[in-house]
Design an enzyme around this catalytic site. Structure first.
Site, short mmCIF file in Angstrom:
data_model
loop_
_atom_site.label_atom_id
_atom_site.label_comp_id
_atom_site.label_asym_id
_atom_site.label_seq_id
_atom_site.Cartn_x
_atom_site.Cartn_y
_atom_site.Cartn_z
N ASN A 170 -24.45 17.72 1.62
CA ASN A 170 -24.40 17.77 0.16
C ASN A 170 -25.71 18.23 -0.47
OD1 ASN A 170 -25.45 15.36 1.10
ND2 ASN A 170 -24.55 14.11 -0.51
N GLU A 266 -28.91 5.52 5.85
CA GLU A 266 -28.43 5.53 4.47
C GLU A 266 -27.01 6.06 4.54
OE1 GLU A 266 -27.17 7.35 1.32
OE2 GLU A 266 -29.12 8.35 1.12
N CYS A 301 -23.15 10.04 -1.83
CA CYS A 301 -22.97 8.64 -1.45
C CYS A 301 -23.27 7.70 -2.60
CB CYS A 301 -23.84 8.30 -0.24
SG CYS A 301 -25.58 8.69 -0.47
N GLU A 480 -35.51 3.88 1.65
CA GLU A 480 -36.15 5.20 1.62
C GLU A 480 -36.77 5.44 0.25
OE1 GLU A 480 -33.85 7.98 4.67
OE2 GLU A 480 -32.63 7.58 2.89
#
Length: 500
Positions: A170, A266, A301, A480
């Protein structure tokens, strides 16, 4: 490889320029050199048009092993490189990303289907990540621990070794550039694996960065699942960092178990946005559309794909959402500068979105808007799905519980706050959430009760540099985009010295 930026027009149809910016290499880079492949390749396409863009090497286990060996050989010298020198190289990488921003954005638009104008923001985000971690290189430090007289006890933070970074389709070059920053800043070497659906911008980025880092410090292997599996399972890889689905995360955890690799994951999100009756409805309606990330066809996400609207304002609010959506988003060719919503990244993603739309209809939800592939004649060759909203969604429906990763928003009505939070927290994902209210007490209470790792109040979608991003439950492991990410790529050593 040339690092000269290619001049592109400021607006209009940029598709004629795509062939001129395709990478010259086919994906395998280690030991400071572009490498030949074993002969196995994978095709990569333009999802807006169906056009074949290139054939890219599919790294076999032996080629993955060679890339890891290169990273291992370079590790000791890179770990001993003065921190400020590592930081200076990361800042130069950031400068090159900004210099080539429009070229990389167009390449991603052509290869992953996201709108070219929106992808230009990815370049600044990636460059900011590189600059941010370059500025943290002197923060990789330990502590002294008080002891009895006659002793010194202190800690050291040391790099892990070769790190594998695997990322999705993405935001390919944003992840490729931004996600090398923390491990390199901490003194690790890196092997990256771009998505098989959209690898071209990562390959081009590696060409742009060619010669910047010492040989073996930054390496790249292209390929599909087998390549990623070989990389994450390799015994000389010290850590695996993945951005991807829950299933991919579980596969990485299983492959990491034998050698006890450190993992940073993630993963997926089925994220909630809660609208209270006292919310600023105009801002909240804009937020509901923006938070769904229709620009990326919902392929994010962090998308707030579960919208909980208080029953007292439901009908009025949904009319505002419909107007906002109609004004902002309709599918278009991703390489056109005026496109605000692109194509699905692959045939599999396209069919998955349409499958879930059909599931919503079969399960009894009300199709509020959208609901099919794009109907315009000029889009028929591409993978376009209309922005789709379902109302009257119940918690047991498939569209209510499963991550679609497509442009499908599920809307629920609520009245009882306790039941609201029970429904919001009922699934095994918890990445992001958004709450809209003009009451500070209400917003803070909701933030406390929602089980997610990254929350917005009267906002959505934005990421703040330095703010730790990551999920609860099965939405991931670790954090992150912050100092925590830097420390994820270090290990802590304690030293005890008895003084005479």
């Amino acid at each position: 490889m040339s690092t000269d930026a290619i001049v592109l027009p400021d607006s209009g149809d940029l598709s004629p320029y795509v062939k001129g910016i395709l990478p010259r290499s086919s994906g395998l880079f280690w030991a400071g050199q572009w490498q030949g492949g074993s002969g196995q390749t994978i095709p990569t396409f333009n999802p807006s048009t169906g056009e074949l863009l290139a054939e890219v090497n599919a790294a076999a286990a032996a080629e993955v092993g060679a890339a890891v060996a290169s990273a291992k050989a370079a590790f000791a010298a890179w770990a001993d490189t003065p921190p400020l020198q590592r930081g200076a190289l990361l800042r130069e990488a950031a400068r090159r990303v900004r210099q080539h921003a429009r070229e990389l954005a167009l390449l991603d638009a052509a290869n992953c289907g996201n709108p070219v104008r929106a992808m230009q923001m990815d370049a600044e985000i990636a460059a900011t990540q590189l600059d941010y971690f370059a500025g943290l290189v002197l923060e990789i430090k330990g502590e002294t621990i008080p002891t009895a007289n006659g002793a010194l006890n202190y800690t050291l933070r040391e790099p892990l070794g070769p790190v594998a970074r695997i990322f999705p389709f993405n935001h390919p070059f944003m992840f490729a550039a931004g996600k090398i920053a923390a491990p390199l800043a901490a003194g690790n070497t890196v092997v990256i694996k771009p998505p098989e659906q959209a690898p071209l911008s990562t390959i081009r980025l590696m060409e742009i960065l060619d010669g910047l880092f010492p040989p073996g410090v930054l390496n790249c292997v292209t390929g599909g699942r087998e390549t990623g599996a070989a990389l994450s399972a390799h015994p000389d890889v010290a850590a695996v960092a993945l951005i991807g689905s829950v299933g991919a995360g579980k596969a990485v955890l299983r492959s990491a178990a034998d050698t006890m690799k450190h993992t940073l994951l993630e993963l997926g999100g089925k994220n909630a946005m809660v609208i209270y009756p006292d919310a600023d409805l105009r801002s909240a309606a804009e937020g509901a559309v923006r938070g769904m990330n229709f620009t990326w066809c919902g392929q994010s996400c962090g998308s707030t794909s579960r919208l909980y609207v208080h029953r007292s304002i439901h009908d009025e609010f949904m009319q505002s959402v419909a107007r906002e959506l109609a004004q902002k988003h309709r599918p278009g060719i991703a390489t056109h500068s005026d496109t605000t919503m692109g194509a699905m990244a692959s045939r599999a993603q396209y069919e998955r979105a349409l499958h879930y739309i059909q599931a919503g209809i079969e399960d009894g939800a009300t199709l509020f808007t959208g609901g099919s592939a794009a109907r315009e004649a000029h889009l028929q060759a591409g993978l376009f799905v209309e922005p789709t909203i379902f109302t009257d969604v119940r918690p047991n429906m498939r569209i209510a519980r499963e991550e679609i990763f497509g442009p499908v928003l599920s809307v629920f009505s609520w009245e009882d706050e306790d039941q609201l939070f029970a429904d919001v927290n009922a699934i095994e994902l918890g990445l992001t959430a958004s709450v809209w209210t003009t009451s500070l007490n209400t917003g803070l209470r909701a933030a406390k009760r929602i089980q997610a790792g990254y929350l917005w109040i009267n906002e959505c979608s934005i990421h703040i540099p330095g703010a730790p991003f990551g999920g609860y439950k099965q939405s991931g492991v670790g954090r992150e985009e912050s100092k925590e990410e830097l420390l994820e790529f270090t290990q802590l050593k304690n030293v005890h010295v008895k003084l005479r």
